[in-house]
Design a protein around this motif. Structure first.
Motif, PDB file in Angstrom:
ATOM      1  N   LEU A  36       0.847  -1.193   0.000  1.00 21.23           N
ATOM      2  CA  LEU A  36       0.000   0.000   0.000  1.00 21.23           C
ATOM      3  C   LEU A  36       0.879   1.238   0.000  1.00 21.23           C
ATOM      4  N   LEU A  37       0.721   2.067  -1.022  1.00 26.37           N
ATOM      5  CA  LEU A  37       1.423   3.339  -1.145  1.00 26.37           C
ATOM      6  C   LEU A  37       0.424   4.472  -0.950  1.00 26.37           C
ATOM      7  N   PRO A  38       0.893   5.721  -0.779  1.00 24.28           N
ATOM      8  CA  PRO A  38      -0.046   6.813  -0.504  1.00 24.28           C
ATOM      9  C   PRO A  38      -1.161   6.963  -1.544  1.00 24.28           C
ATOM     10  N   ASP A  39      -0.890   6.642  -2.811  1.00 24.61           N
ATOM     11  CA  ASP A  39      -1.892   6.862  -3.848  1.00 24.61           C
ATOM     12  C   ASP A  39      -2.210   5.638  -4.688  1.00 24.61           C
ATOM     13  N   THR A  40      -1.734   4.467  -4.284  1.00 27.36           N
ATOM     14  CA  THR A  40      -2.029   3.281  -5.079  1.00 27.36           C
ATOM     15  C   THR A  40      -1.838   2.022  -4.241  1.00 27.36           C
ATOM     16  N   LEU A  41      -2.416   0.935  -4.724  1.00 28.84           N
ATOM     17  CA  LEU A  41      -2.219  -0.380  -4.136  1.00 28.84           C
ATOM     18  C   LEU A  41      -1.503  -1.229  -5.171  1.00 28.84           C
ATOM     19  N   LEU A  42      -0.245  -1.569  -4.903  1.00 26.77           N
ATOM     20  CA  LEU A  42       0.620  -2.225  -5.878  1.00 26.77           C
ATOM     21  C   LEU A  42       0.761  -3.707  -5.542  1.00 26.77           C
ATOM     22  N   GLU A  43       0.374  -4.585  -6.482  1.00 25.82           N
ATOM     23  CA  GLU A  43       0.552  -6.012  -6.248  1.00 25.82           C
ATOM     24  C   GLU A  43       2.015  -6.393  -6.448  1.00 25.82           C
ATOM     25  N   ILE A  44       2.542  -7.160  -5.515  1.00 25.67           N
ATOM     26  CA  ILE A  44       3.888  -7.719  -5.635  1.00 25.67           C
ATOM     27  C   ILE A  44       3.724  -9.061  -6.337  1.00 25.67           C
ATOM     28  N   ARG A  45       4.012  -9.076  -7.611  1.00 28.45           N
ATOM     29  CA  ARG A  45       3.713 -10.224  -8.449  1.00 28.45           C
ATOM     30  C   ARG A  45       4.588 -11.423  -8.107  1.00 28.45           C
ATOM     31  N   GLN A  46       3.983 -12.587  -8.111  1.00 29.59           N
ATOM     32  CA  GLN A  46       4.683 -13.846  -7.912  1.00 29.59           C
ATOM     33  C   GLN A  46       4.912 -14.513  -9.263  1.00 29.59           C
ATOM     34  N   SER A  47       5.926 -15.352  -9.337  1.00 35.21           N
ATOM     35  CA  SER A  47       6.164 -16.096 -10.569  1.00 35.21           C
ATOM     36  C   SER A  47       5.008 -17.038 -10.865  1.00 35.21           C
ATOM     37  N   PHE A  48       4.451 -17.627  -9.807  1.00 38.79           N
ATOM     38  CA  PHE A  48       3.296 -18.515  -9.918  1.00 38.79           C
ATOM     39  C   PHE A  48       2.359 -18.232  -8.752  1.00 38.79           C
ATOM     40  N   TYR A  49       1.096 -18.585  -8.927  1.00 30.50           N
ATOM     41  CA  TYR A  49       0.147 -18.585  -7.818  1.00 30.50           C
ATOM     42  C   TYR A  49      -0.030 -20.022  -7.332  1.00 30.50           C
ATOM     43  N   TYR A  50       0.051 -20.211  -6.029  1.00 30.48           N
ATOM     44  CA  TYR A  50      -0.200 -21.533  -5.459  1.00 30.48           C
ATOM     45  C   TYR A  50      -1.699 -21.818  -5.493  1.00 30.48           C
ATOM     46  N   VAL A  51      -2.078 -23.019  -5.919  1.00 31.60           N
ATOM     47  CA  VAL A  51      -3.489 -23.413  -5.962  1.00 31.60           C
ATOM     48  C   VAL A  51      -3.786 -24.425  -4.857  1.00 31.60           C
ATOM     49  N   GLY A  52      -3.084 -25.572  -4.865  1.00 24.08           N
ATOM     50  CA  GLY A  52      -3.243 -26.548  -3.790  1.00 24.08           C
ATOM     51  C   GLY A  52      -4.630 -27.176  -3.716  1.00 24.08           C
ATOM     52  N   LEU A  53      -5.229 -27.444  -4.880  1.00 23.06           N
ATOM     53  CA  LEU A  53      -6.568 -28.015  -4.923  1.00 23.06           C
ATOM     54  C   LEU A  53      -6.488 -29.513  -5.187  1.00 23.06           C
ATOM     55  N   LYS A  54      -6.875 -30.324  -4.197  1.00 25.00           N
ATOM     56  CA  LYS A  54      -6.963 -31.765  -4.379  1.00 25.00           C
ATOM     57  C   LYS A  54      -8.376 -32.094  -4.818  1.00 25.00           C
ATOM     58  N   SER A  55      -8.499 -32.707  -5.990  1.00 31.89           N
ATOM     59  CA  SER A  55      -9.813 -32.871  -6.577  1.00 31.89           C
ATOM     60  C   SER A  55      -9.826 -34.099  -7.480  1.00 31.89           C
ATOM     61  N   LYS A  56     -10.786 -34.131  -8.400  1.00 30.46           N
ATOM     62  CA  LYS A  56     -10.858 -35.212  -9.385  1.00 30.46           C
ATOM     63  C   LYS A  56     -11.332 -34.638 -10.712  1.00 30.46           C
ATOM     64  N   THR A  57     -11.080 -35.360 -11.765  1.00 31.56           N
ATOM     65  CA  THR A  57     -11.465 -34.905 -13.099  1.00 31.56           C
ATOM     66  C   THR A  57     -12.958 -35.137 -13.330  1.00 31.56           C
ATOM     67  N   THR A  58     -13.593 -34.217 -14.025  1.00 30.93           N
ATOM     68  CA  THR A  58     -14.997 -34.364 -14.417  1.00 30.93           C
ATOM     69  C   THR A  58     -15.115 -34.747 -15.889  1.00 30.93           C
ATOM     70  N   ASP A 106       0.128 -20.506 -13.615  1.00 33.25           N
ATOM     71  CA  ASP A 106       1.046 -19.557 -14.242  1.00 33.25           C
ATOM     72  C   ASP A 106       0.199 -18.453 -14.854  1.00 33.25           C
ATOM     73  N   PRO A 107       0.193 -17.249 -14.265  1.00 37.55           N
ATOM     74  CA  PRO A 107      -0.686 -16.191 -14.769  1.00 37.55           C
ATOM     75  C   PRO A 107      -0.218 -15.589 -16.080  1.00 37.55           C
ATOM     76  N   GLY A 108       1.064 -15.809 -16.436  1.00 36.95           N
ATOM     77  CA  GLY A 108       1.582 -15.236 -17.673  1.00 36.95           C
ATOM     78  C   GLY A 108       1.681 -13.721 -17.601  1.00 36.95           C
ATOM     79  N   THR A 109       2.072 -13.123 -18.698  1.00 36.30           N
ATOM     80  CA  THR A 109       2.240 -11.669 -18.729  1.00 36.30           C
ATOM     81  C   THR A 109       0.901 -10.934 -18.737  1.00 36.30           C
ATOM     82  N   ASP A 110      -0.167 -11.614 -19.159  1.00 33.47           N
ATOM     83  CA  ASP A 110      -1.478 -10.959 -19.209  1.00 33.47           C
ATOM     84  C   ASP A 110      -2.320 -11.241 -17.971  1.00 33.47           C
ATOM     85  N   ASN A 111      -1.723 -11.907 -16.955  1.00 35.40           N
ATOM     86  CA  ASN A 111      -2.394 -12.200 -15.687  1.00 35.40           C
ATOM     87  C   ASN A 111      -3.662 -13.026 -15.883  1.00 35.40           C
ATOM     88  N   SER A 112      -3.663 -13.887 -16.912  1.00 29.50           N
ATOM     89  CA  SER A 112      -4.806 -14.760 -17.139  1.00 29.50           C
ATOM     90  C   SER A 112      -4.668 -16.010 -16.265  1.00 29.50           C
TER      91      SER A 112
END
Length: 241
Positions: A147-169, A199-205
């Motif tokens: 948090l900065l005085p005039d903006t909220l800046l995300e500190i980007r990670q190389s990857f986002y952790y998901v950690g979802l144990k599931s099954k295929t549909t 992996d969000p990639g450069t477009d954060n998808s």
């Protein structure tokens, strides 16, 4: 008397729910109950003043959506007071018109500094913010901000952790890389998997997910745009509008 009642309410929330979140033990935490979900707000008591004021008691502003009675959308949770932020900033929580859960940081004049869709929000003394939650995204997304005085800046990670144990549909294919044709595994329906990373990639998808098979092979799942609400893995889906 009103201040005493408010303090007792806050202490009751903290004592009742204080053991639910083991991380960030240096922060005080309150739990916000709504009709559908429970939200966590953690804060540093030295630099954050807890308010917990409902929408009906707030001045009108064009960025506040306020329903009636129990449908009140906005709660002013707290104010930030520290030397690194010259202006007093408000932290608000908004359930949104259609469960678009959001934490908002705004100036006193109503100007929004930043907002995050999240179910958990933790703010430190040094204005570092951590958030988590499966809302308006594909999974429980853990993020870090400055948090900065005039903006909220995300500190980007190389990857986002998901950690979802599931099954295929449905049957799916895991690839060696995010591009190319080399296949690591072809998995049938109703097969146990664990989604490790995004992996969000450069477009954060949110299209590329590193998946581990029950056997232990790891490969990339490539999602198409039309998979957002219906992916071949249970629980991996866009939650929101």
């Amino acid at each position: 008397m009103k201040n005493i009642i408010t303090t007792l309410f806050i202490l009751t929330c903290y004592c009742s729910y204080g053991q639910k979140s083991a991380y960030f033990p240096n922060l005080k935490k309150i739990y916000i109950d709504t009709a559908h979900k429970e939200f966590i707000f953690g804060y540093d008591a030295k630099s954050i003043k807890l308010l917990n004021i409902k929408c009906s008691r707030l001045p009108k502003a064009d960025y506040w959506y306020c329903g009636d009675g129990d449908l009140e959308s906005i709660t002013k949770l707290a104010q930030i007071h520290n030397a690194k932020i010259p202006d007093t900033l408000d932290i608000l929580f908004d359930t949104g018109p259609s469960d678009d859960f959001e934490f908002i940081i705004a100036k006193k004049n109503g100007k929004i500094i930043g907002s995050v869709n999240a179910l958990e929000f933790y703010i430190m003394e040094n204005n570092i913010i951590y958030t988590a939650g499966h809302t308006n995204n594909m999974f429980n997304k853990r993020r870090k901000f400055q948090l900065l005085p005039d903006t909220l800046l995300e500190i980007r990670q190389s990857f986002y952790y998901v950690g979802l144990k599931s099954k295929t549909t449905a049957a799916l294919t895991l690839y060696k890389a995010k591009t190319g044709n080399e296949v690591i595994a072809s998995i049938p329906k109703d097969y146990d998997v664990e989604v490790l990373l995004c992996d969000p990639g450069t477009d954060n998808s949110e299209k590329f997910f590193l998946v581990k098979t029950e056997f232990g092979l790891v490969g990339w799942l490539r999602l198409k745009k039309d998979y957002a609400y219906d992916t071949p893995i249970e629980g991996l889906r866009f939650f929101g509008d």
